[in-house]
Each structure stands twice: as structure tokens, then as C-alpha cells.
Write a protein that holds these residues in place. Structure first.
Motif, PDB file in Angstrom:
ATOM      1  N   PHE A  11       0.842  -1.197   0.000  1.00 47.20           N
ATOM      2  CA  PHE A  11       0.000   0.000   0.000  1.00 47.20           C
ATOM      3  C   PHE A  11       0.876   1.245   0.000  1.00 47.20           C
ATOM      4  N   ASN A  12       0.294   2.351  -0.402  1.00 46.87           N
ATOM      5  CA  ASN A  12       1.072   3.598  -0.457  1.00 46.87           C
ATOM      6  C   ASN A  12       1.624   3.980   0.910  1.00 46.87           C
ATOM      7  N   ALA A  16      -3.423   3.808   4.118  1.00 42.54           N
ATOM      8  CA  ALA A  16      -4.072   2.962   3.122  1.00 42.54           C
ATOM      9  C   ALA A  16      -4.043   1.488   3.547  1.00 42.54           C
ATOM     10  N   LEU A  17      -3.004   1.118   4.280  1.00 43.28           N
ATOM     11  CA  LEU A  17      -2.848  -0.267   4.738  1.00 43.28           C
ATOM     12  C   LEU A  17      -3.888  -0.626   5.801  1.00 43.28           C
ATOM     13  N   ALA A  20      -7.380  -2.168   4.916  1.00 39.92           N
ATOM     14  CA  ALA A  20      -7.233  -3.521   4.361  1.00 39.92           C
ATOM     15  C   ALA A  20      -6.937  -4.517   5.485  1.00 39.92           C
ATOM     16  N   THR A 210       6.481  -1.984   7.784  1.00 40.02           N
ATOM     17  CA  THR A 210       6.410  -0.682   7.109  1.00 40.02           C
ATOM     18  C   THR A 210       7.723   0.085   7.258  1.00 40.02           C
ATOM     19  N   PHE A 244       1.254  -7.425   5.042  1.00 40.86           N
ATOM     20  CA  PHE A 244       0.697  -6.091   4.832  1.00 40.86           C
ATOM     21  C   PHE A 244       1.845  -5.100   4.982  1.00 40.86           C
ATOM     22  N   ASP A 246       3.935  -1.314   3.415  1.00 41.57           N
ATOM     23  CA  ASP A 246       3.836  -0.121   2.581  1.00 41.57           C
ATOM     24  C   ASP A 246       4.873  -0.225   1.463  1.00 41.57           C
ATOM     25  N   ASN A 247       4.689   0.585   0.443  1.00 45.55           N
ATOM     26  CA  ASN A 247       5.572   0.492  -0.729  1.00 45.55           C
ATOM     27  C   ASN A 247       7.032   0.720  -0.368  1.00 45.55           C
ATOM     28  N   ARG A 257       3.221  -8.727  -6.110  1.00 44.97           N
ATOM     29  CA  ARG A 257       2.248  -8.157  -5.193  1.00 44.97           C
ATOM     30  C   ARG A 257       0.862  -8.655  -5.596  1.00 44.97           C
TER      31      ARG A 257
END
Length: 261
Positions: A11-12, A16-17, A20, A210, A244, A246-247, A257
Motif C-alpha cells: 500500500f502507499n 491505506a494499509l 485492508a 512498514t 501487509f 507499505d511500498n 504483489r
């Protein structure tokens, strides 16, 4: 790997994570309630409790989007041999970040912390926590391993998870459900942890990782493995495992992904 590979959801950012992760948690919760009218989950520490709070304390968007906290039983995937109000305590961290913030009307989970009267003896501390698991999961039956509905884990910058560290003899433990560790390479040194067979026996395993500081170890976990504890969990659980991230944490990592539905 057994069956398919783990699911990597990127996720960005954490904002955003979190939704989800919430959706995933509700699916796991409802499956657990269908199985045995409880949701038995083990959590680790680090940055995970803060992300969990962001996911779990959000306002529900529908009647189905409901966290049934009163049905949750929360155990600890690992814990430090310190008092519960100590700054190093995973229980203390979860309490501060999440448990103290759950509104009363949502119900309260059942929490299973360590028994602090055994802090001076990590073997006994581990044995007592294992007895707690036996009482919860075996209920008089003989079971080889406890089956958690979900394990919520993090990944350290060295690829460790729970208090299972790269190259440590504890990775070869096959009999105990909970094991002591006296020489954790990350302070504090004295801890207890779920063992690898217990972790990989869970119905579902979810990692939350993350930040750009994770990208080198994520590359190693997903591209080489190298016997890192996180990679061993991936290999043993396959598609039962979801990440889960982040990018920033998976920048440059060549692993497919998946879109989160």
C-alpha cells in the motif's frame, strides 16, 4: 513452499494499509467464531500495536464491518521477562496503544499476559505460559500443537519474528510450545516466545512491515530466504501467510504483489 506462495499486499502508506488490515482481521475473526465461538489471536510488539490500533479503532463502515472485541482472546507471540508496566513489555505496549483505547460499548477482549511471579526464571515463565495455552487449546484433549486463528507478527531488521532470531538454536525446537531465550541479540536479552512449529501451525499468519528501513531485509526474505525466521514462516505456511506492507518497505523487492479485494 506448501501450495502457493505467501500473499504480499503493498500500500502507499499506513493510512491505506490499515483499512485492508481491518477487513482481513474481520474475515479471520468471523472464521474463528464459526469454528469455536472465539477468536484466538497472538500478537507481537514493535510497531505492530500502533498499526493495529489504527485498523481496529476506525469507525465501522457497515453492519458487517464489526470488530467483536468481546469474542477476542489475545495471547502474546513473545514477551520480555519484565513487569507488565515496564517500557519493554509487549503487553504494556499493546495496552497503551490499543487496549486502553477500546470504547467500552465495543466490548473488551480477554487478555492472556505472562505470570510475572516467574520473571526470575525464564524456563518456568515459558512453562507457565505453555500451561495457559494447554488450558485454552487442549481442554483435556491431547493436542500436538495449539492452532491459533491468527498470528499477527512483525519483522525485525535482521529478519527475526517473535523472539526467533536468525541462526539461533531455538529455531530447531520441535517439542515445546513456548520456549525461553536468555541471549536475545536484541535487548532485553531475557524473553519467552512461541516456537516455530506453533507459529507455522496457525490457521492464518499476518505480518505487518512498514518503512524504508525494512527494504533490504524484505529483499532477503522474499528473494533469498537464507533461513531467516520470517522466510521460514513463509516457506512453511505458503498462502496461509499474508504480508501487509507499505511500498517503502518493498521498494526494489522482486516478488509479485497481490491486489487486496
Amino acid at each position: 513452499m506448501p501450495g502457493k506462495q505467501p500473499n504480499l499486499f503493498a500500500f502507499n502508506d499506513v493510512d491505506a494499509l490499515a483499512p485492508a488490515l481491518r477487513s482481513y482481521l474481520i474475515t479471520c475473526q468471523n472464521a474463528g467464531l464459526t469454528r469455536h465461538e472465539a477468536f484466538k489471536v497472538a500478537v507481537s510488539g514493535g510497531s505492530l500495536p500502533k498499526t493495529l490500533a489504527k485498523a481496529l479503532l476506525a469507525d465501522p463502515k457497515s453492519a458487517e464491518d464489526t470488530i467483536k472485541f468481546d469474542k477476542w482472546e489475545i495471547f502474546f507471540a513473545d514477551e520480555r521477562a519484565v513487569p507488565l508496566d515496564h517500557e519493554d513489555s509487549n503487553y504494556g505496549l499493546l495496552k497503551k496503544e490499543l487496549l486502553d483505547k477500546i470504547p467500552a460499548e465495543l466490548g473488551q477482549p480477554t487478555i492472556h499476559p505472562i505470570d510475572t511471579q516467574y520473571l526470575d526464571d525464564t524456563q518456568e515463565l515459558a512453562d507457565q505460559y505453555e500451561k495457559l495455552l494447554v488450558n485454552s487449546f487442549a481442554k483435556g484433549d491431547s493436542v500436538k500443537l495449539p492452532i491459533f486463528d491468527l498470528l499477527l507478527l512483525g519483522s525485525g531488521p535482521d529478519g527475526h519474528t517473535c523472539s526467533l532470531f536468525p541462526g539461533h538454536p531455538l529455531l530447531r525446537e520441535t517439542d515445546a510450545w513456548v520456549a525461553p531465550i536468555e541471549d536475545s541479540p536484541k535487548p532485553p536479552p531475557r524473553r519467552i516466545t512461541l516456537t516455530l512449529p506453533v507459529v507455522t501451525h496457525a490457521v492464518k499468519v499476518a505480518f505487518v512491515a512498514t518503512g524504508g528501513g525494512k527494504k533490504e531485509i524484505m529483499k532477503e526474505i522474499f528473494e533469498q530466504g537464507n533461513g531467516l525466521p520470517c522466510a521460514l514462516v513463509n516457506e512453511a505456511t505458503g498462502e496461509r501467510c499474508s504480508w501487509f506492507v507499505d511500498n517503502a518497505a518493498v521498494e526494489g523487492v522482486s516478488f509479485p504483489r497481490r491486489g487486496f479485494l
